[in-house]
Write a protein that holds these residues in place. Structure first.
Motif, PDB file in Angstrom:
ATOM      1  N   GLU A 189       0.812  -1.220   0.000  1.00 44.58           N
ATOM      2  CA  GLU A 189       0.000   0.000   0.000  1.00 44.58           C
ATOM      3  C   GLU A 189       0.846   1.270   0.000  1.00 44.58           C
ATOM      4  OE1 GLU A 189      -3.187   0.466  -0.239  1.00 44.58           O
ATOM      5  OE2 GLU A 189      -4.077  -1.501   0.082  1.00 44.58           O
ATOM      6  N   GLU A 190       1.992   1.263   0.666  1.00 41.63           N
ATOM      7  CA  GLU A 190       2.741   2.488   0.908  1.00 41.63           C
ATOM      8  C   GLU A 190       3.880   2.716  -0.080  1.00 41.63           C
ATOM      9  OE1 GLU A 190       1.789   4.675   2.982  1.00 41.63           O
ATOM     10  OE2 GLU A 190       0.306   3.535   4.103  1.00 41.63           O
ATOM     11  N   SER A 191       4.532   1.650  -0.547  1.00 41.62           N
ATOM     12  CA  SER A 191       5.687   1.828  -1.429  1.00 41.62           C
ATOM     13  C   SER A 191       5.224   2.153  -2.841  1.00 41.62           C
ATOM     14  CB  SER A 191       6.540   0.556  -1.441  1.00 41.62           C
ATOM     15  OG  SER A 191       7.571   0.663  -2.408  1.00 41.62           O
ATOM     16  N   PRO A 192       5.692   3.249  -3.438  1.00 42.11           N
ATOM     17  CA  PRO A 192       5.281   3.578  -4.810  1.00 42.11           C
ATOM     18  C   PRO A 192       5.645   2.498  -5.817  1.00 42.11           C
ATOM     19  CG  PRO A 192       6.270   5.491  -3.748  1.00 42.11           C
ATOM     20  CD  PRO A 192       6.498   4.331  -2.826  1.00 42.11           C
ATOM     21  N   ALA A 367      21.304  -6.571  -3.913  1.00 40.93           N
ATOM     22  CA  ALA A 367      21.072  -5.443  -4.814  1.00 40.93           C
ATOM     23  C   ALA A 367      19.613  -5.009  -4.799  1.00 40.93           C
ATOM     24  CB  ALA A 367      21.510  -5.818  -6.230  1.00 40.93           C
ATOM     25  N   TYR A 368      18.696  -5.984  -4.867  1.00 44.53           N
ATOM     26  CA  TYR A 368      17.274  -5.648  -4.956  1.00 44.53           C
ATOM     27  C   TYR A 368      16.767  -5.023  -3.663  1.00 44.53           C
ATOM     28  CZ  TYR A 368      12.264  -6.126  -5.709  1.00 44.53           C
ATOM     29  OH  TYR A 368      10.935  -5.863  -5.845  1.00 44.53           O
ATOM     30  N   TYR A 369      16.975  -5.708  -2.548  1.00 43.01           N
ATOM     31  CA  TYR A 369      16.431  -5.196  -1.285  1.00 43.01           C
ATOM     32  C   TYR A 369      17.208  -3.980  -0.783  1.00 43.01           C
ATOM     33  CZ  TYR A 369      13.364  -9.207  -1.109  1.00 43.01           C
ATOM     34  OH  TYR A 369      12.386 -10.125  -1.403  1.00 43.01           O
ATOM     35  N   GLY A 370      18.469  -3.849  -1.206  1.00 42.18           N
ATOM     36  CA  GLY A 370      19.187  -2.617  -0.882  1.00 42.18           C
ATOM     37  C   GLY A 370      18.537  -1.410  -1.530  1.00 42.18           C
ATOM     38  N   ALA A 371      18.173  -1.552  -2.823  1.00 42.93           N
ATOM     39  CA  ALA A 371      17.490  -0.450  -3.509  1.00 42.93           C
ATOM     40  C   ALA A 371      16.106  -0.207  -2.919  1.00 42.93           C
ATOM     41  CB  ALA A 371      17.386  -0.766  -5.002  1.00 42.93           C
ATOM     42  N   LEU A 372      15.388  -1.272  -2.601  1.00 41.12           N
ATOM     43  CA  LEU A 372      14.038  -1.116  -2.062  1.00 41.12           C
ATOM     44  C   LEU A 372      14.064  -0.463  -0.676  1.00 41.12           C
ATOM     45  CD1 LEU A 372      11.098  -1.568  -2.661  1.00 41.12           C
ATOM     46  CD2 LEU A 372      11.304  -3.902  -1.815  1.00 41.12           C
ATOM     47  N   LEU A 373      15.005  -0.865   0.167  1.00 35.76           N
ATOM     48  CA  LEU A 373      15.119  -0.245   1.491  1.00 35.76           C
ATOM     49  C   LEU A 373      15.484   1.227   1.380  1.00 35.76           C
ATOM     50  CD1 LEU A 373      16.908  -3.099   3.457  1.00 35.76           C
ATOM     51  CD2 LEU A 373      14.732  -2.057   4.081  1.00 35.76           C
ATOM     52  N   GLU A 374      16.347   1.560   0.425  1.00 32.72           N
ATOM     53  CA  GLU A 374      16.716   2.968   0.260  1.00 32.72           C
ATOM     54  C   GLU A 374      15.533   3.791  -0.234  1.00 32.72           C
ATOM     55  OE1 GLU A 374      20.190   5.651  -1.838  1.00 32.72           O
ATOM     56  OE2 GLU A 374      20.537   3.576  -1.238  1.00 32.72           O
ATOM     57  N   SER A 375      14.715   3.214  -1.123  1.00 36.04           N
ATOM     58  CA  SER A 375      13.540   3.948  -1.589  1.00 36.04           C
ATOM     59  C   SER A 375      12.546   4.166  -0.455  1.00 36.04           C
ATOM     60  CB  SER A 375      12.876   3.183  -2.733  1.00 36.04           C
ATOM     61  OG  SER A 375      12.261   1.988  -2.276  1.00 36.04           O
ATOM     62  N   ILE A 376      12.398   3.178   0.427  1.00 35.79           N
ATOM     63  CA  ILE A 376      11.490   3.325   1.567  1.00 35.79           C
ATOM     64  C   ILE A 376      12.008   4.385   2.519  1.00 35.79           C
ATOM     65  CG2 ILE A 376      10.595   2.140   3.612  1.00 35.79           C
ATOM     66  CD1 ILE A 376      10.444  -0.392   1.930  1.00 35.79           C
ATOM     67  N   GLU A 377      13.326   4.381   2.757  1.00 32.41           N
ATOM     68  CA  GLU A 377      13.897   5.398   3.645  1.00 32.41           C
ATOM     69  C   GLU A 377      13.669   6.797   3.091  1.00 32.41           C
ATOM     70  OE1 GLU A 377      18.256   6.759   5.414  1.00 32.41           O
ATOM     71  OE2 GLU A 377      18.104   5.190   3.901  1.00 32.41           O
ATOM     72  N   GLU A 456       8.721  -0.621 -21.328  1.00 26.39           N
ATOM     73  CA  GLU A 456       9.761  -1.422 -21.969  1.00 26.39           C
ATOM     74  C   GLU A 456       9.223  -2.820 -22.258  1.00 26.39           C
ATOM     75  OE1 GLU A 456      14.406  -2.784 -21.135  1.00 26.39           O
ATOM     76  OE2 GLU A 456      13.409  -1.338 -19.820  1.00 26.39           O
ATOM     77  N   ASN A 457       9.358  -3.238 -23.512  1.00 24.29           N
ATOM     78  CA  ASN A 457       8.928  -4.574 -23.953  1.00 24.29           C
ATOM     79  C   ASN A 457       7.461  -4.857 -23.630  1.00 24.29           C
ATOM     80  OD1 ASN A 457      11.556  -5.162 -24.878  1.00 24.29           O
ATOM     81  ND2 ASN A 457      12.177  -5.866 -22.851  1.00 24.29           N
ATOM     82  N   GLY A 458       6.641  -3.819 -23.683  1.00 27.48           N
ATOM     83  CA  GLY A 458       5.214  -4.002 -23.462  1.00 27.48           C
ATOM     84  C   GLY A 458       4.771  -3.915 -22.025  1.00 27.48           C
ATOM     85  N   GLY A 459       5.702  -3.868 -21.078  1.00 31.33           N
ATOM     86  CA  GLY A 459       5.366  -3.740 -19.663  1.00 31.33           C
ATOM     87  C   GLY A 459       5.796  -2.385 -19.125  1.00 31.33           C
ATOM     88  N   VAL A 460       5.277  -2.034 -17.966  1.00 29.81           N
ATOM     89  CA  VAL A 460       5.644  -0.786 -17.292  1.00 29.81           C
ATOM     90  C   VAL A 460       6.577  -1.136 -16.148  1.00 29.81           C
ATOM     91  CG1 VAL A 460       4.810   1.186 -15.981  1.00 29.81           C
ATOM     92  CG2 VAL A 460       3.536   0.393 -17.963  1.00 29.81           C
ATOM     93  N   CYS A 461       7.793  -0.595 -16.202  1.00 34.36           N
ATOM     94  CA  CYS A 461       8.837  -0.899 -15.219  1.00 34.36           C
ATOM     95  C   CYS A 461       8.919   0.227 -14.200  1.00 34.36           C
ATOM     96  CB  CYS A 461      10.186  -1.085 -15.904  1.00 34.36           C
ATOM     97  SG  CYS A 461      10.188  -2.318 -17.221  1.00 34.36           S
ATOM     98  N   LEU A 462       8.854  -0.120 -12.927  1.00 31.90           N
ATOM     99  CA  LEU A 462       8.942   0.841 -11.834  1.00 31.90           C
ATOM    100  C   LEU A 462      10.212   0.540 -11.048  1.00 31.90           C
ATOM    101  CD1 LEU A 462       5.252   0.318 -10.747  1.00 31.90           C
ATOM    102  CD2 LEU A 462       6.084   2.279 -12.019  1.00 31.90           C
ATOM    103  N   GLY A 463      10.994   1.566 -10.761  1.00 36.72           N
ATOM    104  CA  GLY A 463      12.268   1.315 -10.095  1.00 36.72           C
ATOM    105  C   GLY A 463      12.738   2.473  -9.255  1.00 36.72           C
ATOM    106  N   TRP A 464      13.930   2.287  -8.730  1.00 37.05           N
ATOM    107  CA  TRP A 464      14.562   3.293  -7.880  1.00 37.05           C
ATOM    108  C   TRP A 464      16.063   3.299  -8.167  1.00 37.05           C
ATOM    109  CZ3 TRP A 464      13.786   7.214  -4.516  1.00 37.05           C
ATOM    110  CH2 TRP A 464      14.853   7.594  -3.705  1.00 37.05           C
ATOM    111  N   GLY A 465      16.605   4.497  -8.384  1.00 38.45           N
ATOM    112  CA  GLY A 465      18.046   4.637  -8.565  1.00 38.45           C
ATOM    113  C   GLY A 465      18.602   3.851  -9.723  1.00 38.45           C
ATOM    114  N   GLY A 466      17.839   3.684 -10.786  1.00 37.24           N
ATOM    115  CA  GLY A 466      18.342   2.990 -11.954  1.00 37.24           C
ATOM    116  C   GLY A 466      18.090   1.500 -11.960  1.00 37.24           C
ATOM    117  N   ARG A 467      17.531   0.927 -10.897  1.00 37.41           N
ATOM    118  CA  ARG A 467      17.228  -0.498 -10.865  1.00 37.41           C
ATOM    119  C   ARG A 467      15.724  -0.709 -10.894  1.00 37.41           C
ATOM    120  NH1 ARG A 467      19.580  -5.474  -9.350  1.00 37.41           N
ATOM    121  NH2 ARG A 467      17.948  -7.004  -8.873  1.00 37.41           N
TER     122      ARG A 467
END
Length: 507
Positions: A189-192, A367-377, A456-467
């Motif tokens: 619910e909270e993470s974009p 790599a994945y959870y590092g980016a996700l934790l930084e986006s949450i912070e 990209e490739n027909g899907g919508v990609c959501l990310g943080w910091g380039g990942r």
């Protein structure tokens, strides 16, 4: 050798101190005192954050190196890159967010011992891995950003559970508790990166409904409601689009070990109250069936309604052929195809965490959870209670990804390329969401810098910091090819005819 650029507003005293540190001196206490004095006396409120990150990052990396070298008995020395300073990119606008995320020298130095432990585990050297993890546990938390500290704690716990599951039980049963369910829902619910994936799925469902204007009935079959906000958005859009005739939204959801019937009833009651205010007729059904029992009749599908199937964050928790020969993941897709839906929406985490080797899986999780934790912070900095709930959910995901195997490993994320191949083999073809959906999500993220949205490739990609962290896509059944005209296998039968000489001949 690659040269670095000093930040323009960094004082000469800071430069001299950092240069001395890079040349092998040990002014750790002086640098810490310098930073404390600067933070207390500085009146320049416009000074960017990367200057503080630079000082604290260099300080943390060398403090961590000193403690590691003093505690190990090995002659192996960790090498610090000569370009360990962070480049100044203040003039590049939004790209400075990307440079803030890619603090690679510090992050690599802090994560390197974890990867060494993962290598030892993959090579069946449990004693070596345990020694590394014990030393890391005895060290103080590395000085740096908050999200990196959390990541180190979660990964240490996961690797310890992998090496010694008796003393450190892996997270299996807790994934099915009521508390974990609420932590997981708060993350969605909270993470974009997650809730915008639900929004993209809602837009695909609405487009499918608009393609059949002869009816105002929409039926969504959801194999586990992960986000109540997705249906709040659907009700709002349906209320805007209805003209004259009242729209009907039917939601059929399946209760299972993750989504219990009690919680689903609460969600249905809240959505019913909202639908009444929006003047949309809502029908909310909860069913509990086995995969083999799923059919249009058992799910209450009607001929005069647009049928959509929502698989947002559902498939990755279903075992596939690498876990059991029954392959429930493909079985579910076959059952979904048998329902003949107008559209199938798929939202999943973009991480190679299913069949990848253990060492690769650990690197992916870092790599994945590092980016996700930084986006949450970055997003939830001023809401510590919400952030704590989200981090507990992430902790369970990471630990289950790393510490468990077989049926006990519930978290089995895949990258979009593998999902695409599986959906196509099941008889679905990609229904591109289009650039307009990506632009809509970008407008929603206008106040949250650092997040990225791209088609990209027909899907919508959501990310943080380039990942990329999440990919949303839409699918439809592959149309059957027209049948070719049948060609006779045998020649036509001959018949007797009488010729002019009164004799029978073949004709």
């Amino acid at each position: 050798m690659e040269r670095f650029t000093w930040p323009k507003n960094l004082s000469s005293r800071c430069k001299r101190t950092i240069q001395g540190l890079l040349h092998g001196q040990n002014p750790t206490k002086k640098l810490r005192h310098l930073f404390d004095t600067h933070s207390q006396t500085s009146n320049d409120t416009g000074q960017p954050l990367f200057t503080e990150d630079l000082i604290m990052g260099v300080l943390g990396s060398f403090s961590y190196t000193q403690s590691l070298s003093s505690s190990t008995q090995s002659d192996e020395v960790l090498q610090v890159p000569t370009n360990a300073c962070v480049r100044s990119q203040a003039s590049e606008g939004s790209e400075s967010v990307k440079s803030h995320f890619q603090r690679s020298p510090v992050s690599i130095l802090q994560r390197q011992p974890l990867m060494e432990a993962a290598t030892a585990i993959s090579e069946d050297r449990a004693d070596v891995a345990w020694d590394i993890l014990t030393r890391l546990s005895a060290m103080p938390n590395p000085v740096g950003n908050y999200s990196e500290q959390k990541l180190m704690v979660y990964m240490l716990s996961a690797l310890k559970s992998r090496v010694s599951p008796v003393d450190n039980p892996p997270p299996v049963a807790e994934l099915f508790t009521e508390d974990y369910l609420w932590w997981d829902l708060s993350l969605y619910e909270e993470s974009p990166c997650f809730n915008l994936g639900f929004m993209a799925a809602s837009r695909a469902i609405l487009e499918a409904a608009s393609e059949q204007p002869s009816t105002n009935k929409l039926h969504v079959i959801d194999f586990g409601i992960s986000s109540e906000g997705q249906y709040r958005d659907l009700l709002y859009e349906l209320s805007k689009r209805q003209a004259g005739n009242q729209s009907t939204l039917k939601i059929t959801t399946l209760a299972d070990s993750f989504d219990r019937e009690e919680r689903l009833r609460i969600v249905g009651d809240r959505l019913g109250e909202l639908a009444a205010t929006r003047r949309v007729r809502l029908v909310f059904n909860i069913v509990s069936q086995k995969l083999s029992e799923l059919s249009r009749d058992s799910l209450g599908c009607e001929a005069d309604e647009v049928l959509a199937v929502n698989l947002a964050f559902k498939l990755y928790r279903i075992p596939d052929e690498s876990v059991c020969v029954e392959n429930p993941r493909d079985e579910l897709l076959r059952r979904v195809k048998g329902l003949a839906p107008r559209v199938v929406t798929l939202v999943e985490q973009e991480m190679n965490g299913n069949t990848a080797p253990f060492k690769v899986r650990v690197g992916e999780a870092l790599a994945y959870y590092g980016a996700l934790l930084e986006s949450i912070e970055s997003t939830m900095r001023w809401a510590p209670s919400k952030r704590a709930r989200m981090e507990k959910g992430l902790s369970g995901k990471l630990r289950n990804t790393v510490a468990c195997e077989g049926r006990e490993r519930v978290e089995r994320s895949e990258v979009f390329g593998k999902w695409r191949a599986r959906m196509e083999m099941a008889g679905f073809e990609l229904k591109p969401l289009g650039q307009h959906v990506a632009e809509l999500l970008k407008a929603t993220l206008r106040c949250n810098q650092g997040y990225t949205v791209k088609e990209e490739n027909g899907g919508v990609c959501l990310g943080w910091g380039g990942r990329t962290l999440t990919v949303a896509s839409a699918w439809r059944q592959t149309p059957l090819a027209p049948l070719a005209p049948l060609t006779p296998i045998f020649p036509p039968k001959k018949r007797y005819v009488m010729c002019y000489r009164r004799r029978w001949r073949w004709r």
